[in-house]
Design an enzyme around this catalytic site. Structure first.
Site, PDB file in Angstrom:
ATOM      1  N   GLY A  67      62.430  21.558  60.865  1.00 11.16           N
ATOM      2  CA  GLY A  67      63.928  22.057  60.598  1.00 11.16           C
ATOM      3  C   GLY A  67      64.393  21.668  58.927  1.00 11.16           C
ATOM      4  N   LEU A 114      65.351  23.925  57.033  1.00  9.09           N
ATOM      5  CA  LEU A 114      64.506  24.768  56.145  1.00  9.09           C
ATOM      6  C   LEU A 114      64.777  25.067  54.742  1.00  9.09           C
ATOM      7  CD1 LEU A 114      63.854  27.379  59.126  1.00  9.09           C
ATOM      8  CD2 LEU A 114      62.517  25.300  58.549  1.00  9.09           C
ATOM      9  N   HIS A 133      59.383  26.258  53.384  1.00 10.38           N
ATOM     10  CA  HIS A 133      59.280  26.708  54.779  1.00 10.38           C
ATOM     11  C   HIS A 133      59.201  28.089  55.007  1.00 10.38           C
ATOM     12  CE1 HIS A 133      61.186  22.672  55.742  1.00 10.38           C
ATOM     13  NE2 HIS A 133      60.116  22.388  56.260  1.00 10.38           N
ATOM     14  N   GLY A 171      51.902  23.387  54.623  1.00  7.67           N
ATOM     15  CA  GLY A 171      51.997  23.149  53.091  1.00  7.67           C
ATOM     16  C   GLY A 171      51.273  22.051  52.340  1.00  7.67           C
ATOM     17  N   GLU A 172      50.681  22.256  51.337  1.00  8.96           N
ATOM     18  CA  GLU A 172      50.009  21.329  50.429  1.00  8.96           C
ATOM     19  C   GLU A 172      50.679  20.079  49.951  1.00  8.96           C
ATOM     20  OE1 GLU A 172      47.625  23.034  47.617  1.00  8.96           O
ATOM     21  OE2 GLU A 172      46.184  23.895  49.231  1.00  8.96           O
ATOM     22  N   ASP A 188      52.302  17.928  51.831  1.00 11.90           N
ATOM     23  CA  ASP A 188      51.841  16.751  52.843  1.00 11.90           C
ATOM     24  C   ASP A 188      50.247  17.025  52.978  1.00 11.90           C
ATOM     25  OD1 ASP A 188      54.440  15.854  53.693  1.00 11.90           O
ATOM     26  OD2 ASP A 188      54.820  17.803  54.258  1.00 11.90           O
ATOM     27  N   SER A 240      61.688  19.805  49.707  1.00 10.71           N
ATOM     28  CA  SER A 240      61.443  18.763  50.897  1.00 10.71           C
ATOM     29  C   SER A 240      62.794  18.843  51.550  1.00 10.71           C
ATOM     30  CB  SER A 240      61.080  17.589  50.412  1.00 10.71           C
ATOM     31  OG  SER A 240      61.342  16.376  51.500  1.00 10.71           O
ATOM     32  N   SER A 241      62.853  18.869  52.890  1.00  7.68           N
ATOM     33  CA  SER A 241      64.140  18.730  53.685  1.00  7.68           C
ATOM     34  C   SER A 241      64.825  17.326  53.276  1.00  7.68           C
ATOM     35  CB  SER A 241      63.896  18.517  55.150  1.00  7.68           C
ATOM     36  OG  SER A 241      63.053  19.825  55.763  1.00  7.68           O
TER      37      SER A 241
END
Length: 285
Positions: free
Chosen positions: A34, A36, A40, A152-153, A155, A190-191
């Protein structure tokens, strides 16, 4: 009234997906926690292009947090998340369960062995983190049974772990890596960025500048020289606390001491600013 099909119970979602599976439609899956952002949304867009149906999960997974305070502070914005999805992708199926729907009576992770990938970088500083990641992704794959899943790259270590999970558990899902989405100043989306003040969010652009410094010198300097240069770089930025910066083999994730032919390398970083932990990575080849 939302047009999005929202599911909070896995049994309800499974019924709908079973009907879809009886057709020739391909199912794409984007697991998220979440809060987002455009990164995302780019994963959802990639899935929508490749598949007839896309499922997005929104679930803050407690078993991958080794810090209870971090879990408590993690942004939860379900209503806004659904609005963002609905605006661009009204046909997406959203699965937003409570903890009990995923873990039933025991909220605990299974033990996994990922051929040593789990012991590097994030694994050193976040004990049990990748057991939690493996557990939730494995559970979600069993629920959704997607043909493809999108990660996603940013991470990158997590991406390699999930590729290894699929390989070792012999799961019938194709893992699709997707490029890092960055803010205008270069900061990886990033969230956790939502927890930063405006000034810290702007200052955090130096994380990407640091990684680019490594890339600029990778062709001419040794790995030990680059690492020294990067460590010196952070000494000049006292607002940040460097947890690690590592140049590692892209396949094994093991720290590299010298460059070998036909091998790919990445630089990985984790830093704190305003008690918010940020990670980033770029390819060096």
């Amino acid at each position: 009234m939302s047009r999005i099909q929202l599911f909070t119970k896995q049994e309800e979602l499974k019924k709908v997906l079973l009907k879809i599976r009886n057709t020739s439609d391909m199912i794409g899956f984007v697991p998220t926690m979440g809060a987002l952002h455009n990164g995302h949304l780019s994963l959802i867009e990639a899935s929508e292009k490749d598949n007839q149906i896309t499922v997005v999960s929104i679930f803050v997974n407690p078993t991958q947090f080794n810090n209870s305070e971090d879990l408590k502070k993690y942004p939860r914005t379900l209503e806004a998340d659904i609005q963002k999805i609905e605006k661009k992708f009204p046909n997406v199926l959203v699965y937003a369960p409570e903890v009990e729907d995923i873990y039933a009576t025991k909220t605990e992770s299974k033990k996994y062995y990922f051929d040593g990938l789990e012991h590097q970088m994030e694994g050193k500083f976040r004990p049990g983190h990748f057991d939690g990641v493996g557990t939730i992704v494995h559970k979600l794959f069993q629920i959704v049974q997607p043909h493809r899943a999108y990660f996603g790259e940013k991470d990158f270590q997590q991406l390699r772990i999930i590729q290894k999970l699929v390989e070792k558990q012999k799961l019938n899902v194709e893992i699709i890596p997707c490029p890092i989405f960055r803010e205008k100043n270069g900061l990886a989306m990033s969230s956790r960025n939502e927890r930063l003040s405006a000034s810290a969010r702007e200052e955090a652009k130096i994380i990407y500048q640091c990684l680019q410094l490594a890339k600029t010198h990778f062709g001419t300097k040794s790995i030990s020289e680059i690492k020294l240069m990067l460590e010196e770089f952070w000494k000049n930025h006292p607002k940040f606390s460097l947890e690690y910066i590592e140049i590692a083999n892209e396949k094994t994730l093991k720290p590299a001491s010298k460059k070998l032919k036909n091998q790919s390398y990445r630089v990985f970083i984790a830093v704190f600013i305003e008690d918010v932990r940020l990670i980033d990575t770029i390819s060096l080849n």
